[in-house]
Design a protein around this motif. Structure first.
Motif, PDB file in Angstrom:
ATOM      1  N   VAL A 138       0.843  -1.204   0.000  1.00 18.19           N
ATOM      2  CA  VAL A 138       0.000   0.000   0.000  1.00 18.19           C
ATOM      3  C   VAL A 138       0.874   1.248   0.000  1.00 18.19           C
ATOM      4  N   LYS A 139       0.630   2.109  -0.971  1.00 19.47           N
ATOM      5  CA  LYS A 139       1.266   3.419  -1.029  1.00 19.47           C
ATOM      6  C   LYS A 139       0.193   4.474  -0.823  1.00 19.47           C
ATOM      7  N   LYS A 140       0.338   5.292   0.229  1.00 16.81           N
ATOM      8  CA  LYS A 140      -0.665   6.315   0.517  1.00 16.81           C
ATOM      9  C   LYS A 140      -0.163   7.728   0.240  1.00 16.81           C
ATOM     10  N   GLY A 141       0.951   7.837  -0.451  1.00 17.75           N
ATOM     11  CA  GLY A 141       1.468   9.157  -0.794  1.00 17.75           C
ATOM     12  C   GLY A 141       2.163   9.866   0.346  1.00 17.75           C
ATOM     13  N   LYS A 142       2.564   9.117   1.378  1.00 18.73           N
ATOM     14  CA  LYS A 142       3.252   9.717   2.508  1.00 18.73           C
ATOM     15  C   LYS A 142       4.760   9.547   2.345  1.00 18.73           C
ATOM     16  N   SER A 143       5.499  10.485   2.923  1.00 14.79           N
ATOM     17  CA  SER A 143       6.954  10.390   2.835  1.00 14.79           C
ATOM     18  C   SER A 143       7.504   9.352   3.805  1.00 14.79           C
ATOM     19  N   ARG A 144       6.834   9.165   4.935  1.00 17.37           N
ATOM     20  CA  ARG A 144       7.296   8.197   5.926  1.00 17.37           C
ATOM     21  C   ARG A 144       6.108   7.651   6.704  1.00 17.37           C
ATOM     22  N   PRO A 145       5.818   6.367   6.592  1.00 17.13           N
ATOM     23  CA  PRO A 145       6.456   5.421   5.666  1.00 17.13           C
ATOM     24  C   PRO A 145       5.856   5.558   4.266  1.00 17.13           C
ATOM     25  N   ASN A 146       6.685   5.398   3.256  1.00 14.05           N
ATOM     26  CA  ASN A 146       6.185   5.541   1.891  1.00 14.05           C
ATOM     27  C   ASN A 146       5.460   4.283   1.413  1.00 14.05           C
ATOM     28  N   VAL A 147       5.736   3.145   2.059  1.00 12.03           N
ATOM     29  CA  VAL A 147       5.071   1.886   1.725  1.00 12.03           C
ATOM     30  C   VAL A 147       4.694   1.173   3.019  1.00 12.03           C
ATOM     31  N   GLU A 148       3.481   0.618   3.053  1.00 12.65           N
ATOM     32  CA  GLU A 148       3.040  -0.177   4.197  1.00 12.65           C
ATOM     33  C   GLU A 148       2.521  -1.511   3.692  1.00 12.65           C
ATOM     34  N   LEU A 149       2.744  -2.554   4.475  1.00 15.81           N
ATOM     35  CA  LEU A 149       2.344  -3.911   4.092  1.00 15.81           C
ATOM     36  C   LEU A 149       1.209  -4.375   4.988  1.00 15.81           C
TER      37      LEU A 149
END
Length: 498
Positions: free
Chosen positions: A332-343
């Protein structure tokens, strides 16, 4: 019937459980007299305050118990070894998610926390036999609750909060806010080569059980060597991939070829030897099913590593697997800089002006904008809504038009360039006021994450769904309990226990 713990559940016999009502034995303390400090802001006291009010309310006591009874006792004979009482199971399940604690800590509190034991109806006066729980008994009961049951309990808890605590009138319209966040799965960061190692080691683990159990299996005497070599080659490939410098591509290809040669040899050996493995009992059958499952996944990841590193292909997203254990996991990419990817999986929640969660949904490879219409159908069927705010991720022209048919004020900022009419609408005072209030849902999400919905420690999609439902119900109970303690603190001075 006596409301008390009375032994470990046997999976092989019928379960006999007590009902909701407490019938006192000598020395036992009544649940209604559980004392909670109204000035407390501790999460456990807020939870206990809400649970006590539900227990003391005859209408909602019966509603809660009927749901527990339907899912846990329905269709079972009232004979055999007794299990935990339904009220105890309900309380302990909410406790785990409200405090974001492990089963070990739940076990400790259940045996040592005075107010909690009072509320469960198992506390006794000094000199009488003390009732205690075993860890396995708590784990078996709490982990056996179904997602469907908790969803029904959530509806009753929400209704209790609106009608009995926040005193919401029947015609009072709700002011809703919707947003989504990611609940992470219990997985490590995936790469095709470390997932290949996961498949190989699980196959070797199962084969080792066969090897120890049957002396006739002699072709696997070098099991430890297989494990040692494959793991070493996987680490070599990882180092080559992570390092820089000249000839990186050549070093990666060399490491990948050695790694794939060894894993293909293991795959061939497994396919040749599996037909000779004996299947004499259920353990053998379950191990064989597990090996076949991971053999198929191992073959798949061998091809992925070969295509990506040796053939230079780009692997499409739908071909990738992000965990060989928690296969439901999404990238999942939500367009955030941190975290840029979440599982994990995205969870969509909708809260009202009382900060209660009125609806939630686990999204399965869906974007926020794709679920707005079904969300509106569910919520508007149960509630009257005065206003509803979203962020830009939910924007779609169709979503806004359909929502405006039923909701007087829809705050749905447009994603992209605004025309004059849209600019005037979004710069109006009413729109800005409700848009600013929408940020309150971020604090609700933060509290949910603190309650345990940042990362799910349970394994499997069924337990993942149940964990989220329990997190939502525990959150609502905590909010209800906070309001109850606030009212009681305003009504009377604090009493201190003797």
């Amino acid at each position: 019937m006596r409301f008390a713990y009375s032994g470990v559940i046997s999976k092989r016999c019928s379960e006999m459980r007590n009902r909701f009502a407490q019938q006192l034995s000598i020395g036992q303390k009544p649940i209604e007299e559980t004392w909670i400090n109204p000035k407390s802001k501790n999460a456990i006291d807020e939870l206990l305050a809400a649970l006590k009010e539900i227990y003391c309310n005859k209408e909602y006591n019966e509603k809660i118990f009927n749901i527990l009874d339907k899912y846990i006792r329905s269709g079972k004979k009232n004979t055999g070894r007794k299990g935990l009482d339904l009220w105890v199971v309900f309380v302990l399940a909410q406790l785990r998610l409200c405090l974001n604690i492990s089963y070990e800590m739940v076990h400790n509190l259940a045996n040592n926390h005075h107010a909690l034991r009072y509320l469960m109806g198992i506390e006794r006066d000094f000199g009488y036999e003390r009732i205690e729980f075993e860890y396995q008994n708590i784990y078996d009961n709490v982990s056996a609750l179904s997602d469907e049951m908790i969803i029904e309990l959530n509806v009753v808890i929400l209704e209790f909060g609106h009608r009995k605590v926040f005193k919401k009138k029947e015609k009072t319209a709700l002011r809703l806010k919707s947003d989504s966040f990611v609940v992470e799965s219990n997985v490590h960061f995936p790469t095709d080569y470390n997932l290949l190692w996961d498949c190989a080691r699980k196959c070797l683990d199962a084969v080792s059980v066969f090897f120890k159990k049957y002396e006739t299996i002699k072709q696997w005497r070098k099991l430890s060597n297989w494990r040692y070599e494959i793991k070493g080659l996987m680490r070599e490939l990882g180092k080559a991939s992570a390092s820089g410098g000249k000839n990186k591509k050549d070093r990666m290809e060399y490491a990948a070829k050695r790694y794939l040669t060894k894993t293909r040899a293991l795959l061939k050996k497994l396919n040749e030897s599996l037909p000779d493995f004996p299947l004499n009992d259920m353990q053998d059958l379950s191990l064989m099913i597990m090996i076949e499952h991971f053999v198929a996944l191992m073959d798949r990841h061998i091809q992925l590593v070969d295509r990506r590193i040796l053939k230079g292909e780009t692997i499409t997203h739908d071909e990738k697997l992000f965990s060989v254990f928690e296969t439901y996991t999404e990238w999942v990419k939500k367009g955030k800089s941190r975290p840029n990817v979440e599982l994990g999986k995205k969870l969509l929640i909708t809260t009202d002006q009382y900060d209660l969660i009125v609806d939630y949904q686990i999204l399965n490879d869906q974007q926020d904008r794709d679920v707005v219409i079904k969300l509106a159908d569910r919520v508007l069927a149960r509630h009257t809504v005065a206003s509803w705010s979203f962020d830009k991720g939910f924007w779609a022209q169709e979503n806004k038009k359909l929502l405006q048919l039923e909701v007087p004020k829809v705050i749905l900022p447009k994603l992209g360039k605004l025309n004059k009419i849209e600019k005037d609408e979004e710069s109006s005072r009413a729109f800005k006021r409700l848009k600013n209030k929408h940020s309150a849902i971020e604090s609700n999400i933060n509290e949910l994450e603190n309650r345990g919905l940042d990362r799910c420690p349970d394994r499997g999609i069924l337990h993942f769904n149940r964990y989220i439902s329990l997190g939502v119900s525990a959150y609502n109970l905590k909010k209800i309990g906070r309001q109850i303690l606030k009212f009681k603190n305003e009504e009377r001075p604090v009493k201190f226990a003797a």
